[in-house]
Motif scaffolding. Sequence first.
Motif, PDB file in Angstrom:
ATOM      1  N   SER A 150       0.290   4.780  -6.805  1.00  0.00           N
ATOM      2  CA  SER A 150      -0.198   3.824  -6.289  1.00  0.00           C
ATOM      3  C   SER A 150       0.689   2.422  -6.364  1.00  0.00           C
ATOM      4  O   SER A 150       1.702   2.563  -6.924  1.00  0.00           O
ATOM      5  CB  SER A 150      -1.420   3.430  -7.335  1.00  0.00           C
ATOM      6  OG  SER A 150      -1.268   2.973  -8.561  1.00  0.00           O
ATOM      7  N   ILE A 152       0.157  12.569  -6.732  1.00  0.00           N
ATOM      8  CA  ILE A 152      -1.306  12.419  -6.023  1.00  0.00           C
ATOM      9  C   ILE A 152      -0.957  10.947  -5.423  1.00  0.00           C
ATOM     10  O   ILE A 152      -0.885  10.032  -6.460  1.00  0.00           O
ATOM     11  CB  ILE A 152      -2.095  12.292  -7.420  1.00  0.00           C
ATOM     12  CG1 ILE A 152      -2.427  14.086  -7.731  1.00  0.00           C
ATOM     13  CG2 ILE A 152      -3.747  12.063  -7.006  1.00  0.00           C
ATOM     14  CD1 ILE A 152      -3.285  14.132  -8.748  1.00  0.00           C
ATOM     15  N   LEU A 153      -1.297  10.952  -4.335  1.00  0.00           N
ATOM     16  CA  LEU A 153      -1.389   9.606  -3.261  1.00  0.00           C
ATOM     17  C   LEU A 153      -2.641   9.057  -3.399  1.00  0.00           C
ATOM     18  O   LEU A 153      -3.390   9.694  -2.603  1.00  0.00           O
ATOM     19  CB  LEU A 153      -0.555   9.680  -2.437  1.00  0.00           C
ATOM     20  CG  LEU A 153      -0.101   8.294  -1.423  1.00  0.00           C
ATOM     21  CD1 LEU A 153       0.772   7.579  -2.229  1.00  0.00           C
ATOM     22  CD2 LEU A 153       0.389   8.832  -0.036  1.00  0.00           C
ATOM     23  N   GLU A 178      -3.128   5.637  -2.426  1.00  0.00           N
ATOM     24  CA  GLU A 178      -2.954   4.524  -1.509  1.00  0.00           C
ATOM     25  C   GLU A 178      -1.496   4.135  -1.056  1.00  0.00           C
ATOM     26  O   GLU A 178      -0.694   5.017  -1.816  1.00  0.00           O
ATOM     27  CB  GLU A 178      -3.246   3.056  -2.194  1.00  0.00           C
ATOM     28  CG  GLU A 178      -2.351   2.610  -3.239  1.00  0.00           C
ATOM     29  CD  GLU A 178      -2.745   1.335  -3.969  1.00  0.00           C
ATOM     30  OE1 GLU A 178      -3.817   0.760  -3.520  1.00  0.00           O
ATOM     31  OE2 GLU A 178      -2.053   0.807  -4.781  1.00  0.00           O
ATOM     32  N   LYS A 179      -1.318   3.829  -0.029  1.00  0.00           N
ATOM     33  CA  LYS A 179       0.157   3.411   0.569  1.00  0.00           C
ATOM     34  C   LYS A 179       0.762   2.760  -0.444  1.00  0.00           C
ATOM     35  O   LYS A 179       0.731   1.672  -0.755  1.00  0.00           O
ATOM     36  CB  LYS A 179       0.228   2.772   1.989  1.00  0.00           C
ATOM     37  CG  LYS A 179       1.467   2.804   2.478  1.00  0.00           C
ATOM     38  CD  LYS A 179       1.322   2.341   3.971  1.00  0.00           C
ATOM     39  CE  LYS A 179       2.758   2.021   4.769  1.00  0.00           C
ATOM     40  NZ  LYS A 179       2.531   1.316   5.912  1.00  0.00           N
ATOM     41  N   ILE A 220       7.104   5.651  -2.577  1.00  0.00           N
ATOM     42  CA  ILE A 220       7.080   6.566  -3.345  1.00  0.00           C
ATOM     43  C   ILE A 220       8.566   6.910  -4.142  1.00  0.00           C
ATOM     44  O   ILE A 220       9.417   6.735  -3.308  1.00  0.00           O
ATOM     45  CB  ILE A 220       6.755   8.131  -2.577  1.00  0.00           C
ATOM     46  CG1 ILE A 220       5.455   8.108  -1.965  1.00  0.00           C
ATOM     47  CG2 ILE A 220       7.035   9.326  -3.355  1.00  0.00           C
ATOM     48  CD1 ILE A 220       5.101   9.067  -0.990  1.00  0.00           C
ATOM     49  N   LYS A 267      10.000  11.938  -3.439  1.00  0.00           N
ATOM     50  CA  LYS A 267       9.901  12.087  -1.836  1.00  0.00           C
ATOM     51  C   LYS A 267      10.132  13.372  -1.262  1.00  0.00           C
ATOM     52  O   LYS A 267       9.503  13.603  -0.170  1.00  0.00           O
ATOM     53  CB  LYS A 267      11.092  11.192  -1.265  1.00  0.00           C
ATOM     54  CG  LYS A 267      10.701   9.484  -1.338  1.00  0.00           C
ATOM     55  CD  LYS A 267      11.548   8.552  -0.595  1.00  0.00           C
ATOM     56  CE  LYS A 267      11.417   7.280  -0.765  1.00  0.00           C
ATOM     57  NZ  LYS A 267      12.049   6.390  -0.140  1.00  0.00           N
ATOM     58  N   LYS A 295       5.744  17.696  -1.658  1.00  0.00           N
ATOM     59  CA  LYS A 295       4.449  17.482  -1.004  1.00  0.00           C
ATOM     60  C   LYS A 295       3.512  17.035  -1.938  1.00  0.00           C
ATOM     61  O   LYS A 295       3.324  17.543  -2.955  1.00  0.00           O
ATOM     62  CB  LYS A 295       3.924  18.803  -0.442  1.00  0.00           C
ATOM     63  CG  LYS A 295       2.568  18.710   0.357  1.00  0.00           C
ATOM     64  CD  LYS A 295       2.210  20.132   1.105  1.00  0.00           C
ATOM     65  CE  LYS A 295       0.930  19.695   1.614  1.00  0.00           C
ATOM     66  NZ  LYS A 295       0.422  21.107   2.212  1.00  0.00           N
ATOM     67  N   TYR A 296       2.690  15.698  -1.633  1.00  0.00           N
ATOM     68  CA  TYR A 296       1.725  15.068  -2.510  1.00  0.00           C
ATOM     69  C   TYR A 296       0.557  15.588  -2.091  1.00  0.00           C
ATOM     70  O   TYR A 296       0.241  15.884  -0.839  1.00  0.00           O
ATOM     71  CB  TYR A 296       1.932  13.691  -2.512  1.00  0.00           C
ATOM     72  CG  TYR A 296       2.215  13.075  -1.198  1.00  0.00           C
ATOM     73  CD1 TYR A 296       0.988  12.820  -0.340  1.00  0.00           C
ATOM     74  CD2 TYR A 296       3.405  12.630  -0.796  1.00  0.00           C
ATOM     75  CE1 TYR A 296       1.091  12.184   0.897  1.00  0.00           C
ATOM     76  CE2 TYR A 296       3.595  11.890   0.529  1.00  0.00           C
ATOM     77  CZ  TYR A 296       2.131  11.754   1.184  1.00  0.00           C
ATOM     78  OH  TYR A 296       2.467  11.280   2.558  1.00  0.00           O
ATOM     79  N   ASP A 348      -2.866  14.062  -1.004  1.00  0.00           N
ATOM     80  CA  ASP A 348      -3.079  12.946  -0.376  1.00  0.00           C
ATOM     81  C   ASP A 348      -4.619  12.743  -0.555  1.00  0.00           C
ATOM     82  O   ASP A 348      -5.416  13.003   0.386  1.00  0.00           O
ATOM     83  CB  ASP A 348      -2.788  12.764   1.272  1.00  0.00           C
ATOM     84  CG  ASP A 348      -2.717  11.477   1.728  1.00  0.00           C
ATOM     85  OD1 ASP A 348      -3.088  10.614   1.162  1.00  0.00           O
ATOM     86  OD2 ASP A 348      -2.024  11.387   3.062  1.00  0.00           O
ATOM     87  N   ARG A 395      -5.901   9.805   0.239  1.00  0.00           N
ATOM     88  CA  ARG A 395      -6.366   8.496   0.964  1.00  0.00           C
ATOM     89  C   ARG A 395      -7.405   9.044   1.877  1.00  0.00           C
ATOM     90  O   ARG A 395      -8.158   8.198   2.643  1.00  0.00           O
ATOM     91  CB  ARG A 395      -5.345   7.942   1.481  1.00  0.00           C
ATOM     92  CG  ARG A 395      -4.151   7.436   0.597  1.00  0.00           C
ATOM     93  CD  ARG A 395      -2.978   6.808   1.238  1.00  0.00           C
ATOM     94  NE  ARG A 395      -2.237   8.131   1.801  1.00  0.00           N
ATOM     95  CZ  ARG A 395      -1.207   7.861   2.763  1.00  0.00           C
ATOM     96  NH1 ARG A 395      -0.575   6.932   2.910  1.00  0.00           N
ATOM     97  NH2 ARG A 395      -0.552   9.050   3.400  1.00  0.00           N
ATOM     98  N   ALA A 449      -8.418  17.037  -0.671  1.00  0.00           N
ATOM     99  CA  ALA A 449      -7.266  16.909  -1.633  1.00  0.00           C
ATOM    100  C   ALA A 449      -7.619  17.467  -3.067  1.00  0.00           C
ATOM    101  O   ALA A 449      -6.520  17.976  -3.400  1.00  0.00           O
ATOM    102  CB  ALA A 449      -7.047  15.390  -1.699  1.00  0.00           C
TER     103      ALA A 449
END
Length: 246
Positions: free
Chosen positions: A180, A211-212, A214-215, A218, A223, A226-227, A229, A231, A237
Motif C-alpha cells: 500500500s 498482496i496489493l 491499493e495502487k 511496487i 515487480k 505475480k501479486y 490483487d 483491489r 484474491a
Amino acid sequence: MLHYGSSVFITAGKFKNRVGYLDDDDFTDLDKHIGCVCLGNPLYANEYEIPINDLKEVTTEELLRRQGEIEQILFDLKYSKVKIKDEKTKTDLLTEFIFIESLFSDRYFKTRLLLNNNGKKVFISHSSKDKTFARLIATDLAEAGHNPWLDEWRIKVGESIPRSISIALKESEYVLVILSKNSIESKWVQEEWYSKYWDEIEAGMVKVIPILIEKCQIPELLKTKKYADFRGGYSRAFKELLFALN
C-alpha cells in the motif's frame, strides 16, 4: 445451511448488504419461506421478515465492509451531511453496528486462541496504518487452517519487538507483504520482506508473496512477482492466496 442464531448477510431486497441475526424462520400464507432477522442483538433490535434465499452466512470481509459503511453514515449524520427522519432507521444502524463489532471481536479473538500449528507458518508484513486489513487476512488464514504471525497477536508485553520479529521471520515459511502507499514508505516492512527475499533466491522456491490492496509504487524486487490483487474483490484474491500457500 443456515440455522437459528446464525449471523447472516442479506444479499438482496430492501436490506441488501446489511448484517443481522437469524432468530427464526417461518412460512407466509403464500407458502413463502422467510427468515426472521434482527438487525443487531435480538434482545433489543428490530426484527424483519427476509426471504431465506436472500440470506447467507456472513464473512469476516463483509463484517468489516459493513462496519465501515455504517461508520461513514454515522459520520455524515453527525455533521449534517445527510438526514434520516425515521428514528427506527437510526436505531437499526446503531444496533447493527454494535452487533457487527461483537461478531468481529468474537472471530478475531477465537482465531488468536485457536491457531493451528499444523498449517503453513505465514508472517504478515504490513504498515501499522493497514492494521485493519492485516487483522482481516490473519483471521481468515487462521480459519483456513494456517498459522499466521501478526505482531499484536504474538508479541507479549515486555518482549523485545525486533527480536520477536527476527525469530518469527526465520521460522516462517512465507512472508505476505501487504503493499500500500503506507507500507512502501515503511522501513520496517521493507526490512521484513527483504530478508526473506534472499532466502527465496537461495532456496529456489517462493517465500515472499505480495498482496496489493491499493495502487502504489511496487518495489523493484517485487515487480517480477505475480501479486494477489485485492483491489478488485477480496474473495477471489483470497482464494488465489490460499492456492499459493498449498
